[in-house]
Design a protein around this motif. Structure first.
Motif, PDB file in Angstrom:
ATOM      1  N   VAL A 253       0.843  -1.199   0.000  1.00 32.70           N
ATOM      2  CA  VAL A 253       0.000   0.000   0.000  1.00 32.70           C
ATOM      3  C   VAL A 253       0.880   1.250   0.000  1.00 32.70           C
ATOM      4  N   TYR A 254       1.935   1.207   0.761  1.00 31.10           N
ATOM      5  CA  TYR A 254       2.844   2.358   0.818  1.00 31.10           C
ATOM      6  C   TYR A 254       3.400   2.663  -0.572  1.00 31.10           C
ATOM      7  N   ARG A 255       3.884   1.646  -1.260  1.00 28.49           N
ATOM      8  CA  ARG A 255       4.483   1.900  -2.572  1.00 28.49           C
ATOM      9  C   ARG A 255       3.432   2.306  -3.594  1.00 28.49           C
ATOM     10  N   VAL A 259       4.289   6.161  -3.323  1.00 31.00           N
ATOM     11  CA  VAL A 259       5.354   6.190  -4.317  1.00 31.00           C
ATOM     12  C   VAL A 259       4.780   6.273  -5.729  1.00 31.00           C
ATOM     13  N   GLU A 260       3.748   5.438  -6.008  1.00 27.95           N
ATOM     14  CA  GLU A 260       3.210   5.430  -7.374  1.00 27.95           C
ATOM     15  C   GLU A 260       1.986   6.330  -7.530  1.00 27.95           C
ATOM     16  N   THR A 267      -5.934   2.878  -1.386  1.00 26.82           N
ATOM     17  CA  THR A 267      -6.942   2.951  -0.332  1.00 26.82           C
ATOM     18  C   THR A 267      -7.846   1.723  -0.360  1.00 26.82           C
ATOM     19  N   ALA A 268      -8.149   1.239  -1.563  1.00 31.00           N
ATOM     20  CA  ALA A 268      -8.974   0.036  -1.683  1.00 31.00           C
ATOM     21  C   ALA A 268      -8.260  -1.161  -1.052  1.00 31.00           C
ATOM     22  N   VAL A 269      -6.969  -1.283  -1.318  1.00 24.44           N
ATOM     23  CA  VAL A 269      -6.218  -2.400  -0.730  1.00 24.44           C
ATOM     24  C   VAL A 269      -6.202  -2.266   0.792  1.00 24.44           C
ATOM     25  N   GLY A 270      -5.977  -1.035   1.263  1.00 25.08           N
ATOM     26  CA  GLY A 270      -5.967  -0.802   2.704  1.00 25.08           C
ATOM     27  C   GLY A 270      -7.310  -1.116   3.337  1.00 25.08           C
TER      28      GLY A 270
ATOM     29  N   GLY B 112      -6.465   4.442   7.304  1.00 27.47           N
ATOM     30  CA  GLY B 112      -5.360   3.932   6.517  1.00 27.47           C
ATOM     31  C   GLY B 112      -4.456   5.056   6.036  1.00 27.47           C
ATOM     32  N   LEU B 113      -3.415   4.659   5.363  1.00 29.36           N
ATOM     33  CA  LEU B 113      -2.323   5.561   5.028  1.00 29.36           C
ATOM     34  C   LEU B 113      -2.736   6.783   4.208  1.00 29.36           C
ATOM     35  N   ILE B 114      -3.399   6.550   3.086  1.00 30.02           N
ATOM     36  CA  ILE B 114      -3.664   7.641   2.151  1.00 30.02           C
ATOM     37  C   ILE B 114      -4.646   8.666   2.725  1.00 30.02           C
TER      38      ILE B 114
END
Lengths: 297, 280
Positions: A253-255, A259-260, A267-270, B112-114
């Motif tokens: 999720v970070y990348r 990053v990308e 956000t969907a993956v998270g 979450g992160l974003i």
């Protein structure tokens, strides 16, 4: 009226916490809607286009998603198992020791790595595990073992993660179990001694059953972590060479996100991870209540 | 037999640290050649001198210090102010359970992160120290710990104070807090260690590296090898380059504050841990 005045200070006390939580927890929770949008930062949340579950479909179709999911579960489950068993063994060993000073010294020492950040530990581990000059490979060299690139070899990497995570955390777990051990009724041991039970038999028949409730509790509670393979650790130890076995949902999720800049998909993956984790936590809370009589909430 | 296994494991827990310490005090050639085991070879403090004159390191140390002080002050105040009302019965504070759930939900579910990053950005905190201290100010875990402690204080003292005319603020300040020293000490230590060790938020919320706290700075120079340029050989060589001693010195310096306070904190942590995990 009188009652209102009396509770007004209580509401005032809660106010700063409520505001902070609203801003930094609830607003981000509402931000999850971008998982269902084709999110464009310049348009913002209100003007980006709604695309339903497309981000989730995209996520499932990504070639590396299934391996990331598998890595996460594999690493997390190994960590959970090691993190449960090793502290129990240690607590049992420590419990058999009589010298108070020795006991305290051991506790202090094994608990220590827990307090260092993964950045510090990462720095240390990268150094000591280095194949060329690291002390671990030098030590293995004495036994004729060829240098192993623990952090750069995708076969070794997941196990390196599990071992180093256990190394960092088992002191913490040991103390929890030791606390449970002090709660065992001493007269049970006396009775066992009178019946001629050896120390080994005492451990099997008194100590272990005495620990069973807390073991059950810890096992059930760890269920909620099946998708948490440890972002901080993996992020500090991995490299592109070990993505195939070491990339986990959180690093992915970070990348993907930062990053990308694929905000919607990240956000969907998270969200996917959060929902599954939430279900697991609720289930484990139920199980903990049923089998250990413990409610977290 | 027990003693042997326990001793070996305990040694294994601190040996890596001793190794790094020995490297930091060795000459770079001896370190690069891999001669250093547990004792410095060609003892020198050159790497420490270098670290302490490197302005990124000193700046990072300073930012971390500010962060710990500010973050601690805010976090402990907010935690106490949440825990006190929540420790009251429902008869006293009728909306108690609504408040409790309001906080507990954030333990179970987060954006979450974003979305979190976007929130920090939209409130204009990027690149300020507020991004490091405000989002983590409410720790529900710490609140629960304090609240449970408050609840076990004898009710009679509070009633006596009430009769003498003490309001809630006064009761909290002059009765609850002095009686709760062990619990407050425990979460003090949790908060301080948390802030000293945090690095990820610094990495993502700070645009300019001069605002990095120490651990974020160390992350970028010790661990982060740019993935796009790192080839296998680079990583293999990474530990052999001459700044091995320099990195070791910085790692040790960053761990030093924890190392210094740890012996004193330890007993509180153990108590706190037990309070938090095996209640009832």
């Amino acid at each position: 009226m009188g009652n209102k005045l009396k509770t007004l200070p209580l509401h005032l006390m809660l106010l700063p916490g409520v505001i902070l939580t609203l801003v930094f927890s609830y607003i981000p929770i509402m931000g999850i809607v971008i998982a269902f949008q084709k999110f464009v930062p310049s348009k913002g949340i209100f003007n980006s286009k709604w695309i339903g579950f497309d981000n989730f479909r995209y996520m499932l179709d990504m070639p590396n998603f299934s391996s990331v999911l598998w890595n996460t579960i594999f690493i997390a489950v190994l960590k959970i198992v090691a993190g449960l068993i090793i502290p129990i063994i240690f607590a049992l060993l420590l419990n058999e020791v009589s010298g108070a000073f020795f006991k305290r010294t051991i506790q202090t020492t094994i608990y220590f790595p827990y307090f260092l950040s993964w950045v510090i530990l990462g720095g240390i581990l990268i150094d000591i595990l280095s194949p060329s000059s690291g002390i671990v490979n030098q030590f293995l060299g004495w036994f004729g073992v060829k240098p192993v690139f623990f952090l750069g070899d995708d076969k070794w990497f997941p196990y390196t993660l599990v071992i180093t995570d256990t190394w960092k955390g088992f002191g913490y777990g040991t103390i929890v179990y030791l606390a449970a051990l002090t709660g065992i009724d001493q007269s049970l041991y006396e009775a066992a001694t009178v019946d001629g039970a050896s120390r080994w038999k005492q451990m099997l028949n008194v100590t272990l059953p005495g620990m069973l409730p807390i073991i059950t509790l810890m096992t059930v509670l760890s269920l909620g972590n099946v998708l948490n393979a440890g972002f901080e650790q993996v992020f500090n130890l991995y490299s592109p060479m070990v993505y195939s076995t070491g990339d986990i949902i959180d690093t992915f999720v970070y990348r993907l996100g930062l990053v990308e800049a694929q905000y919607g998909v990240a956000t969907a993956v998270g969200l996917f991870k959060s929902v599954i984790s939430l279900v697991l936590i609720v289930v484990s809370n139920r199980l903990a209540n049923r089998y250990a009589g413990y409610r977290i909430f | 037999m027990n003693y042997v296994i326990l001793s070996i494991t305990a040694i294994a827990c601190i040996l890596p640290l001793i190794n790094v310490l020995a490297i930091s005090f060795s000459s770079s050639s001896a370190a690069a050649a891999g001669y250093v085991k547990l004792w410095p070879v060609d003892f020198t403090v050159a790497s420490y001198k270098f670290a302490l004159t490197k302005h990124e390191f000193v700046d990072g140390f300073w930012v971390s210090l500010q962060r710990v002080v500010l973050g601690y002050a805010i976090s402990i105040a907010v935690s106490i102010l949440i825990a006190y009302p929540l420790s009251k019965e429902k008869q006293v504070l009728r909306s108690r359970n609504y408040y409790a759930w309001f906080f507990i939900v954030t333990m179970l579910f987060h954006g979450g992160l974003i979305p979190t990053y976007m929130t920090i950005k939209s409130v204009g905190m990027l690149d300020t120290i507020w991004a490091l201290v405000l989002p983590s100010a409410v720790s529900v875990f710490n609140v629960i710990l304090l609240m449970n402690f408050f609840r076990e204080l004898p009710k009679e003292i509070e009633e006596a104070a009430n009769i003498d005319g003490a309001g809630h603020w006064r009761t909290l300040w002059s009765i609850y807090l002095p009686l709760s020293k062990p619990a407050v000490a425990t979460i003090t230590l949790f908060i301080v260690v948390f802030h000293w060790n945090s690095w990820f938020d610094g990495l993502i919320y700070m645009n300019s590296t001069s605002n990095y706290p120490l651990q974020s700075y160390l992350q970028t120079i010790i661990i982060n090898v740019d993935p796009s340029t790192a080839a296998t050989n680079d990583l293999l060589d990474m530990s052999a380059i001459s700044d091995r001693t320099f990195k070791a010195a910085q790692v040790f310096l960053a761990a030093l504050p924890i190392l210094l306070v740890y012996p004193f904190l330890q007993k509180y942590f153990m108590k706190g841990l037990v309070m938090g995990s095996v209640k009832g």
